[in-house]
Structure formats: C-alpha cells, structure tokens
Design a protein around this motif. Sequence first.
Motif, short mmCIF file in Angstrom:
data_model
loop_
_atom_site.label_atom_id
_atom_site.label_comp_id
_atom_site.label_asym_id
_atom_site.label_seq_id
_atom_site.Cartn_x
_atom_site.Cartn_y
_atom_site.Cartn_z
N ARG A 145 0.81 -1.22 0.00
CA ARG A 145 0.00 0.00 0.00
C ARG A 145 0.85 1.27 0.00
O ARG A 145 0.51 2.24 -0.69
CB ARG A 145 -0.93 0.01 1.22
N PHE A 146 1.94 1.26 0.76
CA PHE A 146 2.70 2.51 0.94
C PHE A 146 4.05 2.50 0.23
O PHE A 146 4.58 3.57 -0.08
CB PHE A 146 2.92 2.78 2.43
N GLY A 147 4.61 1.32 -0.02
CA GLY A 147 5.87 1.23 -0.76
C GLY A 147 6.98 2.06 -0.17
O GLY A 147 7.09 2.26 1.03
N ASP A 148 7.84 2.55 -1.06
CA ASP A 148 8.94 3.47 -0.69
C ASP A 148 9.85 2.89 0.40
O ASP A 148 10.41 3.63 1.21
CB ASP A 148 8.39 4.82 -0.21
N GLY A 149 10.00 1.57 0.41
CA GLY A 149 10.92 0.96 1.37
C GLY A 149 10.49 1.13 2.81
O GLY A 149 11.34 1.16 3.72
N ILE A 150 9.17 1.21 3.05
CA ILE A 150 8.68 1.50 4.39
C ILE A 150 9.04 0.40 5.38
O ILE A 150 9.36 0.68 6.54
CB ILE A 150 7.15 1.71 4.35
N VAL A 151 9.04 -0.85 4.91
CA VAL A 151 9.38 -1.96 5.81
C VAL A 151 10.85 -1.90 6.19
O VAL A 151 11.20 -2.08 7.37
CB VAL A 151 9.05 -3.31 5.13
N THR A 152 11.71 -1.64 5.22
CA THR A 152 13.15 -1.51 5.52
C THR A 152 13.41 -0.38 6.50
O THR A 152 14.21 -0.51 7.43
CB THR A 152 13.94 -1.27 4.22
N GLN A 153 12.73 0.74 6.29
CA GLN A 153 12.88 1.87 7.20
C GLN A 153 12.45 1.51 8.61
O GLN A 153 13.10 1.89 9.59
CB GLN A 153 12.06 3.05 6.69
N ALA A 154 11.35 0.77 8.72
CA ALA A 154 10.85 0.39 10.05
C ALA A 154 11.81 -0.57 10.75
O ALA A 154 12.04 -0.47 11.96
CB ALA A 154 9.47 -0.25 9.92
N VAL A 155 12.39 -1.51 9.99
CA VAL A 155 13.35 -2.45 10.57
C VAL A 155 14.59 -1.71 11.06
O VAL A 155 15.06 -1.92 12.20
CB VAL A 155 13.75 -3.52 9.53
N ILE A 156 15.12 -0.83 10.22
CA ILE A 156 16.30 -0.05 10.61
C ILE A 156 15.98 0.82 11.82
O ILE A 156 16.78 0.93 12.77
CB ILE A 156 16.79 0.81 9.43
N GLY A 157 14.81 1.45 11.80
CA GLY A 157 14.41 2.30 12.92
C GLY A 157 14.26 1.53 14.22
O GLY A 157 14.61 2.03 15.30
N THR A 158 13.78 0.29 14.13
CA THR A 158 13.61 -0.54 15.33
C THR A 158 14.94 -0.85 15.98
O THR A 158 15.12 -0.71 17.20
CB THR A 158 12.88 -1.85 14.97
N PHE A 159 15.90 -1.27 15.17
CA PHE A 159 17.21 -1.60 15.73
C PHE A 159 17.96 -0.34 16.16
O PHE A 159 18.77 -0.39 17.10
CB PHE A 159 18.03 -2.42 14.73
N ALA A 160 17.68 0.78 15.51
CA ALA A 160 18.26 2.05 15.95
C ALA A 160 17.69 2.44 17.31
O ALA A 160 18.42 2.93 18.19
CB ALA A 160 17.98 3.15 14.93
N ALA A 161 16.39 2.21 17.50
CA ALA A 161 15.76 2.49 18.80
C ALA A 161 16.36 1.60 19.88
O ALA A 161 16.59 2.05 21.01
CB ALA A 161 14.25 2.28 18.70
N THR A 165 18.38 3.22 22.89
CA THR A 165 17.88 3.03 24.25
C THR A 165 18.94 2.38 25.13
O THR A 165 19.12 2.77 26.30
CB THR A 165 16.61 2.15 24.24
N LEU A 166 19.64 1.39 24.59
CA LEU A 166 20.71 0.73 25.35
C LEU A 166 21.82 1.71 25.70
O LEU A 166 22.32 1.74 26.84
CB LEU A 166 21.27 -0.44 24.55
N ALA A 167 22.20 2.56 24.72
CA ALA A 167 23.25 3.55 24.98
C ALA A 167 22.81 4.54 26.05
O ALA A 167 23.58 4.88 26.96
CB ALA A 167 23.58 4.29 23.68
N ALA A 168 21.56 5.01 25.96
CA ALA A 168 21.05 5.95 26.95
C ALA A 168 20.99 5.31 28.33
O ALA A 168 21.32 5.94 29.35
CB ALA A 168 19.67 6.45 26.54
N TYR A 169 20.59 4.05 28.38
CA TYR A 169 20.49 3.33 29.65
C TYR A 169 21.84 3.24 30.34
O TYR A 169 21.94 3.43 31.56
CB TYR A 169 19.92 1.93 29.40
N LYS A 170 22.87 2.97 29.55
CA LYS A 170 24.21 2.81 30.13
C LYS A 170 24.87 4.16 30.42
O LYS A 170 25.42 4.38 31.49
CB LYS A 170 25.10 1.98 29.20
N VAL A 171 24.81 5.06 29.46
CA VAL A 171 25.50 6.35 29.60
C VAL A 171 24.85 7.21 30.67
O VAL A 171 25.53 7.83 31.50
CB VAL A 171 25.52 7.10 28.24
N LEU A 172 23.53 7.24 30.67
CA LEU A 172 22.81 8.07 31.64
C LEU A 172 22.60 7.36 32.97
O LEU A 172 22.04 7.95 33.90
CB LEU A 172 21.46 8.50 31.06
N ASN A 173 23.01 6.09 33.02
CA ASN A 173 22.88 5.30 34.25
C ASN A 173 21.46 5.34 34.78
O ASN A 173 21.20 5.66 35.95
CB ASN A 173 23.86 5.82 35.31
#
Length: 280
Positions: A145-161, A165-173
Amino acid sequence: MQSNNPVFRRSEEFNRPGANAYGTQTYADPSTWGTGAAGQEQEFGRTPVATGGPMTIDSVVQKTGISLGVVIVFAALTWMLTPNLEDANVDIGPLIGAVTIGSLGAFVLSMVNSFKRHISPALVLAFCALEGVALGGLSKLFDARFGDGIVTQAVIGTFAAFAGTLAAYKVLNIKVGNKFRTFVTAAVFGMVALSVLELVLGMFGSEFGLFGFGAMGLLFAVAGLVLGVFMLIMDFDFVEQGVANRIPERESWRAAFAMTVSLVWIYTNLLRILAIFNQD
C-alpha cells in the motif's frame, strides 16, 4: 520485593522468600544446604534451589538472537508464500488469514509466557513463530500500500531504537524504580485493552480510529512507540540485575521473550507512523 512487570514477576526468583528485588537469596539457613547434580533443581523444605549455571550476558544475547531469528525466518516465509499483491486480481484472503491467525496465536502465547512461573523455551519459540507469521503478512500489506521501502525503514528504525535506548540506559545510568515499573505495566495493559475494544467496535462498524491513519492513529502509534522504549529499559534493567545477582540461566529465555515483545511493539508502531507520513 516483587517486580511489577507481569513478564518477570512470575519467575520464582522474584517471589522466593528472603529474596531481593531480582530474586537472589539474601540469606540461607545452613539447615537447608544440600548437594545435587548440576542443572537440576532440588527442594529443601519449601524453597526450590537452582543448581544450574547463572544467567550471563552471553546467554541472554544467544537466546534473544535465536528468538529474533525465528521471528525473521517465519516473517520471510510468510512474505514469500503468500500471494503477490502486485496482481490486481489477487485474492488477499490467505494473507489476511495469516495475519489474523498469527496475531491471535501470538497474543495468546504472550499471555501464557507472561504469567507462566516456569519459563518454557518451546512456548517462547512458538510465540516467535506466530509473531513472525503476523509480522510477515502485516509488513507485506503495508509494503504493497505505501511502498517506498517502508518496511526496511521500520526495521532499521527498530534496531536504531534498540541501540539508542541501550546507549542511553548505560551512559545516563538510568535507574528503574517500582513507580516506573507500575506505570509501564499499567500503560501496557491499558493499550492492550484499548486495542481489543477497538477491534470489537470495528466489528460493529464503530471505532475510535486508533488503528487508522489520521490524527488519532498517529497519536496512538507515537504513544505505543514511547511505551515500547520504556519496555526496553525495563528489559535492560532485568538483565543487568539478573546477571549481577546470578539468577538461573533458564531466565535468559524470559529476558529474550521480553525483549522480543518490546522490539515487535516498537516495530509495529514505527511501521504505522511511517505509513501515516507516507500516505498520499
């Protein structure tokens, strides 16, 4: 002291008398000491004592990798084995059926795994398989329905999140307290209840638009995305404290299940947000 997270609180490590917030025994009566074969559990009096190895970062990474691998494999199989949506006359019934069966099955098993006292690797992997079927079908529908690599963007965004989050958890303690756990748990159950209500109302032609692509849908998806990040923070805290306190290695499957749920939650909400911004 018990965890307010329904995924973790069913673990005996959270509910054992004399245990701290993450399940380790703070005091053991010498009269309860005994010996046993490695990897077994023996019961002395009323307190089960795990004699296997402790949970480690490596064991959590391994189990989480297996769980996510199962999700990805079944998602890919569903994508490849369902009808090609580029055909204008294609029957999308099988694809809708895959999403429906996968979603309902994954929801039931998520409830079973969340409230099961003894974590079952087989049930965790069964949940991952059904979740993969649901995600594969849903992703294919959104891609058509939406194309434009939306699934790839969502996968990359998920692992980026996940990484952010892991970096913030460790750095910000970041410290996770009981109020935070209570809030996140209540919010999760609240969103699940609203989602079920929306589905029921939709069957009768009346709905709030929570799953739509308007303002209400966007607000609900953003709230879900933020909640998914909060769930990840709780997962990281469980792993960190569990490793430090040497809870049994089998709890690695509980951590893997929880992180898989969090990542799926983030992915689906991010996919909807991208769809809303990509619509004509």
